[in-house]
Structure formats: C-alpha cells, structure tokens
Design a protein around this motif. Structure first.
Motif, PDB file in Angstrom:
ATOM      1  N   ASP A 293      26.563 -89.789 -26.766  1.00 46.61           N
ATOM      2  CA  ASP A 293      25.247 -89.131 -26.728  1.00 46.61           C
ATOM      3  C   ASP A 293      25.355 -87.782 -27.458  1.00 46.61           C
ATOM      4  OD1 ASP A 293      22.620 -88.788 -26.158  1.00 46.61           O
ATOM      5  OD2 ASP A 293      22.840 -88.665 -23.978  1.00 46.61           O
ATOM      6  N   SER A 294      24.224 -87.091 -27.574  1.00 43.61           N
ATOM      7  CA  SER A 294      24.255 -85.809 -28.279  1.00 43.61           C
ATOM      8  C   SER A 294      23.286 -84.826 -27.623  1.00 43.61           C
ATOM      9  CB  SER A 294      23.869 -86.015 -29.748  1.00 43.61           C
ATOM     10  OG  SER A 294      22.552 -86.493 -29.813  1.00 43.61           O
ATOM     11  N   PHE A 295      23.435 -83.586 -27.984  1.00 38.62           N
ATOM     12  CA  PHE A 295      22.513 -82.549 -27.497  1.00 38.62           C
ATOM     13  C   PHE A 295      22.096 -81.680 -28.671  1.00 38.62           C
ATOM     14  CE2 PHE A 295      21.389 -78.320 -26.069  1.00 38.62           C
ATOM     15  CZ  PHE A 295      20.515 -78.590 -25.027  1.00 38.62           C
ATOM     16  N   GLN A 296      20.809 -81.534 -28.839  1.00 35.57           N
ATOM     17  CA  GLN A 296      20.277 -80.712 -29.923  1.00 35.57           C
ATOM     18  C   GLN A 296      19.780 -79.378 -29.359  1.00 35.57           C
ATOM     19  OE1 GLN A 296      19.846 -81.184 -33.506  1.00 35.57           O
ATOM     20  NE2 GLN A 296      19.464 -78.996 -33.154  1.00 35.57           N
ATOM     21  N   ALA A 297      20.331 -78.287 -29.846  1.00 34.76           N
ATOM     22  CA  ALA A 297      19.845 -76.967 -29.428  1.00 34.76           C
ATOM     23  C   ALA A 297      18.647 -76.573 -30.293  1.00 34.76           C
ATOM     24  CB  ALA A 297      20.957 -75.941 -29.567  1.00 34.76           C
ATOM     25  N   PRO A 298      17.729 -75.779 -29.753  1.00 28.63           N
ATOM     26  CA  PRO A 298      16.539 -75.385 -30.532  1.00 28.63           C
ATOM     27  C   PRO A 298      16.888 -74.503 -31.738  1.00 28.63           C
ATOM     28  CG  PRO A 298      16.287 -74.849 -28.189  1.00 28.63           C
ATOM     29  CD  PRO A 298      17.712 -75.232 -28.389  1.00 28.63           C
ATOM     30  N   GLU A 299      15.878 -74.251 -32.531  1.00 26.29           N
ATOM     31  CA  GLU A 299      16.072 -73.533 -33.794  1.00 26.29           C
ATOM     32  C   GLU A 299      15.941 -72.008 -33.617  1.00 26.29           C
ATOM     33  OE1 GLU A 299      14.384 -75.160 -37.474  1.00 26.29           O
ATOM     34  OE2 GLU A 299      12.904 -73.563 -37.358  1.00 26.29           O
ATOM     35  N   VAL A 300      16.642 -71.294 -34.484  1.00 26.08           N
ATOM     36  CA  VAL A 300      16.425 -69.846 -34.609  1.00 26.08           C
ATOM     37  C   VAL A 300      16.007 -69.558 -36.049  1.00 26.08           C
ATOM     38  CG1 VAL A 300      17.508 -67.564 -34.580  1.00 26.08           C
ATOM     39  CG2 VAL A 300      18.067 -69.231 -32.817  1.00 26.08           C
ATOM     40  N   ILE A 301      14.979 -68.738 -36.206  1.00 24.24           N
ATOM     41  CA  ILE A 301      14.529 -68.338 -37.545  1.00 24.24           C
ATOM     42  C   ILE A 301      15.118 -66.964 -37.841  1.00 24.24           C
ATOM     43  CG2 ILE A 301      12.514 -67.727 -38.944  1.00 24.24           C
ATOM     44  CD1 ILE A 301      10.840 -69.458 -36.959  1.00 24.24           C
ATOM     45  N   MET A 302      15.782 -66.853 -38.993  1.00 24.32           N
ATOM     46  CA  MET A 302      16.355 -65.561 -39.405  1.00 24.32           C
ATOM     47  C   MET A 302      15.574 -65.071 -40.620  1.00 24.32           C
ATOM     48  SD  MET A 302      20.356 -66.728 -39.231  1.00 24.32           S
ATOM     49  CE  MET A 302      20.992 -65.065 -39.362  1.00 24.32           C
ATOM     50  N   THR A 303      14.972 -63.898 -40.502  1.00 24.08           N
ATOM     51  CA  THR A 303      14.170 -63.360 -41.599  1.00 24.08           C
ATOM     52  C   THR A 303      14.782 -62.049 -42.058  1.00 24.08           C
ATOM     53  OG1 THR A 303      12.282 -64.188 -40.357  1.00 24.08           O
ATOM     54  CG2 THR A 303      11.790 -62.838 -42.268  1.00 24.08           C
ATOM     55  N   TYR A 304      15.155 -61.997 -43.332  1.00 22.80           N
ATOM     56  CA  TYR A 304      15.783 -60.781 -43.872  1.00 22.80           C
ATOM     57  C   TYR A 304      14.751 -59.968 -44.650  1.00 22.80           C
ATOM     58  CZ  TYR A 304      18.391 -57.762 -46.983  1.00 22.80           C
ATOM     59  OH  TYR A 304      18.846 -56.665 -47.666  1.00 22.80           O
ATOM     60  N   SER A 305      14.805 -58.663 -44.478  1.00 27.39           N
ATOM     61  CA  SER A 305      13.942 -57.780 -45.278  1.00 27.39           C
ATOM     62  C   SER A 305      14.733 -56.554 -45.696  1.00 27.39           C
ATOM     63  CB  SER A 305      12.733 -57.356 -44.432  1.00 27.39           C
ATOM     64  OG  SER A 305      12.135 -56.192 -44.953  1.00 27.39           O
ATOM     65  N   ASN A 306      14.526 -56.123 -46.944  1.00 24.74           N
ATOM     66  CA  ASN A 306      15.040 -54.804 -47.316  1.00 24.74           C
ATOM     67  C   ASN A 306      13.871 -53.872 -47.629  1.00 24.74           C
ATOM     68  OD1 ASN A 306      14.236 -55.801 -49.718  1.00 24.74           O
ATOM     69  ND2 ASN A 306      16.220 -55.731 -50.722  1.00 24.74           N
ATOM     70  N   THR A 307      12.707 -54.267 -47.141  1.00 27.56           N
ATOM     71  CA  THR A 307      11.525 -53.403 -47.260  1.00 27.56           C
ATOM     72  C   THR A 307      11.006 -53.066 -45.865  1.00 27.56           C
ATOM     73  OG1 THR A 307      10.175 -55.377 -47.518  1.00 27.56           O
ATOM     74  CG2 THR A 307      10.812 -54.228 -49.539  1.00 27.56           C
ATOM     75  N   GLY A 308      11.932 -52.848 -44.960  1.00 23.41           N
ATOM     76  CA  GLY A 308      11.573 -52.361 -43.641  1.00 23.41           C
ATOM     77  C   GLY A 308      10.990 -53.419 -42.730  1.00 23.41           C
ATOM     78  N   LEU A 309      10.475 -52.939 -41.607  1.00 31.71           N
ATOM     79  CA  LEU A 309       9.972 -53.853 -40.574  1.00 31.71           C
ATOM     80  C   LEU A 309       8.713 -54.577 -41.036  1.00 31.71           C
ATOM     81  CD1 LEU A 309      10.478 -51.483 -37.516  1.00 31.71           C
ATOM     82  CD2 LEU A 309      11.910 -53.394 -38.206  1.00 31.71           C
ATOM     83  N   ASN A 310       7.872 -53.893 -41.825  1.00 36.48           N
ATOM     84  CA  ASN A 310       6.675 -54.590 -42.310  1.00 36.48           C
ATOM     85  C   ASN A 310       7.055 -55.779 -43.186  1.00 36.48           C
ATOM     86  OD1 ASN A 310       4.183 -53.505 -41.292  1.00 36.48           O
ATOM     87  ND2 ASN A 310       4.673 -51.600 -42.350  1.00 36.48           N
ATOM     88  N   GLY A 311       8.069 -55.592 -44.037  1.00 39.50           N
ATOM     89  CA  GLY A 311       8.511 -56.695 -44.900  1.00 39.50           C
ATOM     90  C   GLY A 311       8.968 -57.882 -44.058  1.00 39.50           C
ATOM     91  N   MET A 312       9.722 -57.588 -43.006  1.00 39.56           N
ATOM     92  CA  MET A 312      10.191 -58.659 -42.109  1.00 39.56           C
ATOM     93  C   MET A 312       9.012 -59.361 -41.448  1.00 39.56           C
ATOM     94  SD  MET A 312      12.138 -58.188 -38.499  1.00 39.56           S
ATOM     95  CE  MET A 312      10.636 -57.517 -37.783  1.00 39.56           C
ATOM     96  N   SER A 313       8.085 -58.566 -40.907  1.00 39.87           N
ATOM     97  CA  SER A 313       6.945 -59.159 -40.193  1.00 39.87           C
ATOM     98  C   SER A 313       6.100 -60.005 -41.135  1.00 39.87           C
ATOM     99  CB  SER A 313       6.062 -58.065 -39.582  1.00 39.87           C
ATOM    100  OG  SER A 313       6.790 -57.322 -38.644  1.00 39.87           O
ATOM    101  N   GLN A 314       5.881 -59.500 -42.348  1.00 36.05           N
ATOM    102  CA  GLN A 314       5.022 -60.243 -43.280  1.00 36.05           C
ATOM    103  C   GLN A 314       5.630 -61.604 -43.618  1.00 36.05           C
ATOM    104  OE1 GLN A 314       4.714 -57.186 -46.221  1.00 36.05           O
ATOM    105  NE2 GLN A 314       3.104 -56.105 -45.097  1.00 36.05           N
TER     106      GLN A 314
END
Ligand code: DGJ
Length: 733
Positions: A293-314
C-alpha cells in the motif's frame, strides 16, 4: 512547438536543476545516496558543482554507514528531506515505526523520472496544469533497503511562475505494515544568513494577523492541533531575509494545501543553517501503511520572490486563482450579496425576510443569502444540526416558494449549511448517535453546544450528502455557504482498531474532501463559499472546492483592515468576502461611517450583512451608490494586481491598491485610522503603474505621470475625523 526543459540532470555533478526564467532550485545526490539541498533562489544559468556542503568533522554527528569518513556529517549537510534514525539529529521530516518497533531508516537514492505536466494527488487538493507544457515534474525515488519502503519525492516547476510544488509519497514494497508517525510534505535546509519567519496568527474574529520574527537558534513550531486549519495559526509561512519589505528583497512563501492539523517547523542550528519543514501535524497522527500500500502526503506550494512580500503574494494570488480554483466562477465577477445573519440571526420567517429582499432589489444587490436557522427546529444554536429539512414554521409555503420570491426579483438565492456537525437535539442523533466523533465510555466535549460528525466514514458522508441533495434537487439554489463552527475533540473512529486511531484526524479531512468533491462536481452551477466561524478554514486546499470564503466573523471596518491585510499575504482578493454591517459594530461596539465600512468591504468580494429595511432614506441612497460603484470596480478589485502599500499594524494608516493588467486603470484605498491635531503630512506613493503613461484622477480630473505617482507620490488631505477612508481612481489617458 517543442518547449525547453525546465528540469535537467547533470551526471557530472549528480545534480538536478529545476529552472525557469525567474528561479532555480538545485538538489544533488551526495555520497551514500543522500539527497542534498544545494540552492534555491533567483535563476542561475548553470550549476557547476561548487555548493556541496563543506566537509568538516562535526563532533557527535552521525556519519555514513560503512564509511570511515568523519567529515561527512549527516547532522550538518543541507538536505532535501530527513528521517529519524540516521545520525541527523535535527528535526526529522519523516518518522517511520518499522514492523520491528524501531524508528530507523536510511533512504538511499535509487532513480528519478522527469515528466511533462503535473500529476494529480489522489483524494487531495493540489495545483494543476491546463497544458502539459506548463510545468515539468521531477520524481526522485529513495529506498530504505531493509523495509523496502520507497520515498517518492515530487517536485513540479511551473514554466511561467516563480513556483515549485512539492509532495512526498511512501510506497510500501515490503512484506510488513509500517506506521508513519510523522510525514512532512516538504523539508528544506537553507544556508547561513539572517532570516525572519512570517506567520499568520490570531483567533476567532481576529484571524491572520501578520507576525514577523527573527529565526533564532532552536526550533519554533507553528501549528494547528484543532482538526482544521484554524483561526489561530494559518498554514502559510514565509521565510524572508531580514531586510525584505513589501517591495524589495528575497522571500519564500510556503502554503500547505491542506485543511486539517498542520505543523510548520522552523529551526536554526549551531552551524547557522536553517531547516524548514511543513506538513500534517505529527501530534495525534499515526498512519498504518500496509504491505503493498502507499500513503500520499499533501502538497506544499513554494513561491519565491526577490521583489519583496508583494511579489510573493502576487505570484501566489495568480497561481491559486488560476491553478487551484476549479469552479466555473473562477474568473467571474462575484455577486454582491445581502446576508441575513447580523440582520436577524435566527429570528426570522419568510415574511420577515421578504422586505429585505425587496430593499436589496431596489439597491441593486444581486443575491440574498439565507443564513443559519432555516432547518430542523432551529431557533437558537443548541439544536438541529444534522437535520437538513426546511423548518415549516419559518417557511410555511416551502423553501422553493422563498427561492421563487427572490428569483422573481432577479436576485440569486444562497443558503447556509453546516454539514459536518450534529446537535444532540436532532433526529440525526436520535437515529444515529454512532455518527458522532466520540470516545467509547467518555462524555464528548461540546463546543457551541454542538458535536462533530465522523465524516471520515462513508455512511456518515452518504447521509449528509443525500440530505443536501434533497434540498438542492427541490430548490433553486445559486450559492452555498459551508460553515464549520467548532474544532475537533473526542478523536475516535468506531470503524478502526485501537492501533489505527491515529488516523482519525487525517481520515476526517480526506472524507471531507471526498464529500466536497462529490457535491461540487454534482452541483457545479452553485457558487460555493467556505466558512468556519469566519475564517477558520481559509487555506489553499479549501480553494480547490470553494473559490471564496467568509473572511472573519469580525465585520468591524477597523479590525477588518488588519485581517484583510494579513489575509492578502497568502490568499487572492477574489477568494475572501467582506460585508458592510451595522454601526455600532456588533463585535467591537465601534462606530464607523457607512462610507468607511463600504470602502473596507469593497476591497474584496463585497456584500451587506445588516437589516436593509432599518436604514434611513439617506443611508439607502448611499448603499445604492456603493453598489453601483462596486459594480464598476469589482473586475479590477477581484482580478487586478493587488499590492499592499501601508501596513495598519505599523501605525495609524492603512493602504492597498489594485492595477489592471494593461496598467490603464488603478484603484487606491487609503485609510486614516485615528484623527490627530496637527497631523504629519501624509504622502502616498503608488506602485505597479506604467511610468510612461499619464493618469487622470477620475474624481478631480487632475493629471499625473505614472512615474510621478510612483516616485514622487501624492499628498493625502488632512482629515479631522476618526476612521476615514479615501478611494482614488486613476485612468490612463
Ligand atoms: C459563523 C459564521 O461565520 C457566521 O457568518 C454565521 O453564518 C454563523 N456561523 C451562523 O451560525
């Protein structure tokens, strides 16, 4: 057209390089088959192999099995994933209780595959692609030879987004069952540097306050143990350089695509390196993986920005809106609602509600939402959860009669449910007391005098499904608000043996996802809105089923500034809703003007939550104007590029703005919280405009260059009243 590769394997350096125009992520196979982290950040053209962790004899570190090399310190190299038992004494991502009771494992690199597109995760929400060339996926398989467990590490990189998603799967190819005591969905070790962690914490009616702190030695845990995402700690964190602000600097956002218990661990070790792990909370978790059998763990989204927090959020906003939400309404402007909760609570019947519908029609409002209290014999919150039949006393001619009344006035009809709950005072409890989450021989803990259904069990889901279906099939319903007003206690499932009770919390979430999947695919025309006592279950996973959620039970305009500012860090504006309620506000007792309440609520998906019939003629006229104004601006608010300008946590002001894709239109919302004698001059500098365009202030006709608005800014007028709001609307000439 052939598309360039997004993932390369370099045999010389034994490294994988995931890249697009903006970002690079490099991982490598170290001696002994250990998967090492090498680099994550701004795009580099090629990795030449110089980033292997420095070799040093780190005293008291584990070394590689069968090796006499004391400089290969498992406790100090940067890794992609770690597990209990191999001499890496930092926080593990994975703890396996083997069939012999030990917690030892050594996962060694075996092979990899690279494929176009992105696989779905069975039974779990996840970001998706609409075209196979949009992303590539790397799967690296590591194997524990003794137990024959495969650890499949999955990385997807999007071609045109600064986004990598990660997840892991355990496949048991051995002959005996094992228990997963912990399985993080991602882990990363980052090299030295000064870093902060940003989290979103709070409580009921006070969700998602931005909390920023330096990462210091030791381990700091952010988590929910409540069975759900929680008001108290959202499952989003960001790791930022200490210099990073809204507009500049490097930051990585980590969004966990899950709606249950979660844990985000952030550590700094004595060598100055960082370890970040995100996944299902291992507290109260123990999952048996049977042989084969197997077990699947949920996903994590990684978002990189070098234009600050707004860049990440956008980047995150766009991804969630376009590649997480599946609803047919994902790109549609959302209707303006009036909800009767703060207007009537449960004290209503059709005759009492009809005049509110009439007023709504007159004001241009587009939907009436019937909140809690329409079913069973519910006149207060002590009863009837689980009995989803219409309360005839309140709707003597049936619910469809009221739906007709609303539809005849060209409004849409929305309705509230709380499907995961049960009241003791209900027919459902009389007939099926065993459906409730409850430990044998113990008295379950009430919360809001209600209890939780074990939605992990198929027969419980089927019961609720069929009751909801009966309502949907017999009434014209355009919208559903799916509420959840308590957290999980009394964790026990009657259909599982004692050795598997650690699965109950996760099974609950999987069961919930299954029910949501069934109902949202069966009724795709319904606009589904999530809610959990306000924003207790706003997370990336829930957006897979419900494109929007009720942000908070706190509708006070000033409190909402902070809540909405914080929510926008991780969630798109089209995904959270805000209503104008009465003043003084029912939660804070504060009086704010209708104009300010309107401006705050118009900054996301808009509506009203008050008794429209009780308003003065002037107020009714003002509401008409707000509704008309919001109809003009909602495309831009809900789908434009959003930027935070001034943080209400830092002082007396708050501001944010929206810019259209073609940069021809901008809306700026600016709030002055408390009035001051002899105030400082207030300047506002805008962002994201076209420096070469000339913009006109629609209200005054004044003209500005885009560069002027961004670099020189404007003075805001001095105001001498508390809680003041300004909306500036600019159009390019
Ligand atoms: C909590 C929600 O957040 C409110 O808007 C309202 O729907 C109540 N529950 C009803 O019980």
């Amino acid at each position: 057209m052939t598309q360039s590769n997004l993932i390369d394997f370099d045999t010389k350096t034994q490294s994988f390089h995931l890249h697009n125009d903006d970002i690079s992520y490099v991982l490598g196979i170290e001696a002994g088959g250990v998967l090492a982290h090498l680099y994550y950040g701004q795009r580099i053209k090629q990795y030449h192999g110089h980033l292997k962790s420095p070799r040093l004899d780190r005293g008291f570190s584990g070394n590689l099995p069968k090796s006499s090399d004391r400089t290969y310190s498992l406790d100090a190299i940067l890794r992609e994933y770690s597990y209990e038992g191999d001499g890496d004494f930092r926080t593990p991502a994975l703890v396996v209780r083997q069939a012999d009771g030990s917690r030892s494992a050594f996962f060694k690199y075996q092979d990899y595959t690279i494929s176009d597109g992105k696989p779905t995760l069975a039974g779990l929400p996840a970001t998706y692609v609409v075209d196979e060339h949009e992303a590539q996926t790397l799967t690296v398989n590591l194997v524990d030879e003794v137990s024959q467990l495969t650890l499949a590490m999955r990385y997807t990189i999007y071609r045109q987004r600064p986004v990598i998603t990660r997840s892991v799967q355990i496949i048991n190819n051995g002959e005996q069952a094992v228990h997963l005591e912990k399985i993080a969905s991602m882990m990363i070790d980052l090299p030295v540097g000064e870093k902060d962690v940003i989290s979103l914490l709070g409580g009921h009616a006070n969700e998602r306050n931005i909390n920023r702190e330096p990462i210091t030695f030791g381990t700091k845990t952010f988590q929910s143990r409540r069975g759900t995402t929680s008001h108290h700690m959202n499952n989003f964190i960001a790791i930022a350089d200490t210099q990073t602000n809204e507009f500049k600097g490097e930051v990585v956002g980590l969004s966990f695509v899950y709606s249950g218990n979660h844990k985000e661990e952030v550590s700094k070790d004595p060598y100055g390196t960082y370890r970040i792990a995100v996944g299902i909370n291992d507290d109260q978790f123990d999952w048996e993986v049977a042989a084969k059998d197997s077990f699947q763990a949920p996903e994590v989204i990684m978002t990189y920005s070098n234009t600050g927090l707004n860049g990440m959020s956008q980047a995150l906003h766009n991804l969630l809106q376009q590649r997480m939400v599946r609803s047919k309404y994902k790109n549609s402007v959302r209707p303006i609602v009036v909800n009767n909760w703060e207007a009537t609570f449960m004290d209503f019947d059709e005759a009492r509600l009809q005049p509110i519908v009439d007023e709504a029609k007159d004001m241009g409002i587009e939907m009436f939402v019937l909140d809690d209290g329409w079913f069973g014999h519910r006149d207060d919150d002590n009863t009837s959860l689980g009995d989803w039949q219409v309360l005839a006393k309140k709707f003597p001619q049936g619910l469809q009669h009221f739906a007709n009344y609303i539809h005849e006035r060209d409004l849409q009809f929305g309705i509230w449910f709380e499907p995961e709950m049960i009241s003791i005072d209900s027919d459902l409890y009389k007939n099926h007391p065993e459906y409730m989450l409850k430990v044998p021989n113990r008295t379950p803990s009430p919360s809001r005098n209600q209890f939780v259904l074990d939605i992990g069990r198929p027969e419980v889901r089927e019961n609720i499904h069929s009751q909801m279906k009966a309502i949907f099939d017999n009434t014209d319903i355009d919208y559903v608000k799916w509420d959840m007003n308590r957290n999980l206690t009394d964790i026990y499932a009657t259909d599982l043996p004692a050795s598997r009770q650690g699965e109950v919390m996760h099974r609950y979430v999987l069961g919930l996802y299954q029910l949501l999947e069934e109902l949202t695919t069966e009724y795709p025309d319904i606009l589904w809105e999530g809610c959990s006592g306000g924003g207790g279950r706003i997370d990336a996973g829930f957006m897979y089923y419900m494109p929007q959620s009720w942000t908070s039970d706190n509708t006070d305009a000033v409190a909402r500034m902070k809540i909405q500012y914080g929510t926008s860090l991780a969630y798109p504006i089209s995904s959270f809703t805000s209503h104008v309620s009465e003043a003084p506000n029912q939660q804070t007792g504060r009086y704010t003007s209708l104009q300010t309440r309107g401006a705050v609520a118009m900054s996301s998906v808009f509506g009203y939550e008050l008794d429209l019939t009780q308003m003065t003629d002037d107020e009714k006229q003002a509401v008409k104007e707000q509704v008309a104004q919001y109809k003009q601006m909602r495309q831009l608010v809900q789908y434009g590029q959003y930027s935070r300008l001034i943080d209400p946590n830092e002082g007396n002001r708050c501001a944010w703005m929206f810019v259209s894709d073609d940069k021809n239109e901008a809306l700026v919302f600016s709030f002055n919280i408390l009035s001051q004698a002899q105030p400082e001059n207030k300047m506002l500098k805008l962002v994201d405009l076209d420096a070469d365009k000339v913009y006109e202030d629609v209200a005054t006709g004044d003209e500005f260059g885009g560069d002027e608005l961004m670099h020189a800014g404007i003075y805001e007028p001095a105001v001498f009243s508390d809680f003041n709001a300004m909306i500036y609307h600019y159009k390019a000439k």
